[in-house]
Each structure stands twice: as structure tokens, then as C-alpha cells.
Design an enzyme around this catalytic site. Structure first.
Site, PDB file in Angstrom:
ATOM      1  N   ASP A   1       0.834  -1.203   0.000  1.00  0.00           N
ATOM      2  CA  ASP A   1       0.000   0.000   0.000  1.00  0.00           C
ATOM      3  C   ASP A   1       0.869   1.254   0.000  1.00  0.00           C
ATOM      4  OD1 ASP A   1      -2.630   1.465   0.534  1.00  0.00           O
ATOM      5  OD2 ASP A   1      -1.486   2.002   2.327  1.00  0.00           O
TER       6      ASP A   1
ATOM      7  N   GLU B   1      -1.986  -5.169  -3.701  1.00  0.00           N
ATOM      8  CA  GLU B   1      -0.989  -4.461  -2.894  1.00  0.00           C
ATOM      9  C   GLU B   1       0.068  -5.424  -2.354  1.00  0.00           C
ATOM     10  OE1 GLU B   1      -3.792  -0.751  -1.417  1.00  0.00           O
ATOM     11  OE2 GLU B   1      -3.554  -2.488  -0.105  1.00  0.00           O
TER      12      GLU B   1
END
EC number: 3.1.26.3
Length: 245
Positions: free
Chosen positions: A61, A133
Site C-alpha cells: 500500500d 498491494e
């Protein structure tokens, strides 16, 4: 609107086969197959906590946010901080990440337990977004920022350069619209919080005096509030589904 694509239950696909598929789709040669397997494993699989993708998702992320912010900074030299933030949020949100997961074909490679079928569409979308992610983190740990940047540019670059004007933050937009309706303010309330501590789901309701309330869900209070604000903006015709205001 299309329903979220269901995820298959855990199935036996060899690590080498998985790596071969993803190397073709990502342009990256994976060096650590055990880590790649972990990036594709949901916490519903009965395995030690460190054997699922959650830690990798955390790192991925941050790598995604940095790389996309860098792309936007270079692509829009005249854009304000506010516009860049709106564009960034649109490019790293769960919907965009899940759409890219579908482009890559990740849903067929994610390992899940049988209880995954009880999750609603929003949670399934979040799983696919999380795995993207985690995959970014795997590439980053294999080859550094340059390798991760190459992958991200492959799937995010075109989206980042779309010429349409960046849509404003939904809560800000709703605040201004509500003010125009009689100097009133949106009020947000948490209706429920479900799911485990590491993956909560918030249900939030927004009310504007004189109008029916709307609800929104999200993995954080802020995201759920944004979702509720968006729902009201669409319902009242302030926003159109084609992206116009």
C-alpha cells in the site's frame, strides 16, 4: 452495476505454475516463491498469521501510494495539492486496485478458505484489492523500487493520465451542497463495525436535514463516510455516473 467476481476456494496450484503465470502478466521474474505464495493467501486459510498476505499488503500500500504520487507529480505540474490528492485517492482506492486484479486475473490464483463465500461483494472486492498491494510488496522486496515502479506504471500509468477532470472529495462536495440547501451540515454516524480487528468493515450513515439518509461501507471510518457521501451525491443528482458534476 456488475456484481463482484466471486473468489474460488483454496486449490492446489504449484508455486512454479503460479509464478510462471504472474511473470507473464506482470513482467517481473519472481525470486522468492514462498513470499509470492504468501501474497496470494487470505487469512481465511488455516495457516500461521505470517503465512497470509496482510503484512505484505501493508508494505505494498505504501509503495503504491508513493509511486502513484510520483507519477501524478510529474504528469500534472500545474495541479494543486488538492487536485493531486483527489487523483491519488481515485487511483489507489479499492475499486481501482480490484479492477487491476481482474485485469491480471488474480481472482483465480488467490488461496482462500471455505468461509470466504460468506463475505459480501464489498469485502470480496477488498480481498482482490489487498492482494494487488501484497503483490506490489513482493515485487518491491524482490527487485526494489524500480521493479515495483515498472509494474505499477504498466497498470496505473494510463489511468493516471486520463484527461477527465479529477472529481472533488465527496465529503467536501456534500458539505458545500448541503450548505446551499439551507445552511445545513452533513452529520455522519457509525451504524456498525464488523469483521476482525485486522480487517474491519464500517457501516456509516450520513444525514442532511430535509433529505433521506444514505449509507456507505468501508475498511475505515473515513472511507465509509466518503462512500456514504458519494451515495447521497449520486442520489440527489449532484454527481452523475459518467463522472460529470
Amino acid at each position: 452495476m456488475n456484481r463482484t467476481r466471486p473468489l474460488p476456494e483454496i486449490k492446489m496450484v504449484s508455486a512454479n505454475k503460479t509464478a510462471s503465470i504472474l511473470e507473464e502478466r506482470t513482467g517481473h521474474r519472481f525470486l522468492n516463491l514462498k513470499r509470492l505464495e504468501r501474497a496470494l493467501t487470505h487469512s481465511s486459510v488455516q495457516a500461521p498469521a505470517r503465512a497470509n498476505y496482510e503484512r505484505l499488503e501493508f508494505l505494498g500500500d505504501r509503495v503504491l501510494g508513493l509511486t502513484v504520487a510520483e507519477m501524478l507529480f510529474e504528469a500534472f505540474p500545474e495541479a494543486s495539492e488538492g487536485e493531486l490528492s483527489v487523483r491519488l485517492n481515485a487511483l489507489v482506492n479499492a475499486e481501482t486496485c480490484a479492477a487491476i486484479a481482474d485485469e491480471i486475473g488474480l481472482a483465480d490464483l488467490i488461496h482462500t478458505g471455505s468461509d470466504i463465500k460468506s463475505l459480501n461483494d464489498k469485502r470480496l472486492l477488498n480481498v482482490r484489492a489487498d492482494v494487488v498491494e501484497a503483490l506490489i510488496a513482493t515485487i518491491y522486496l524482490d527487485g526494489g523500487l524500480e521493479a515495483a515502479r515498472s509494474f505499477i506504471q504498466r497498470y496505473w500509468k494510463k489511468r493516471s493520465l486520463e484527461t477527465g477532470a479529477a472529481r472533488r472529495d465527496a465529503k467536501t462536495e456534500l458539505q458545500e451542497w448541503a450548505h446551499q440547501q439551507g445552511n445545513v451540515h452533513p452529520v455522519y454516524a457509525i451504524l456498525s463495525r464488523s469483521g476482525p480487528d485486522h480487517d474491519p468493515l464500517f457501516l456509516v450513515e450520513v444525514t442532511v436535514k430535509g433529505f433521506a439518509p444514505e449509507k456507505g461501507e468501508g475498511r475505515s471510518k473515513r472511507i465509509a463516510e466518503q462512500s456514504a457521501a458519494e451515495a447521497m451525491l449520486y442520489r440527489e443528482g449532484v454527481w452523475k455516473r459518467d463522472g460529470s458534476a
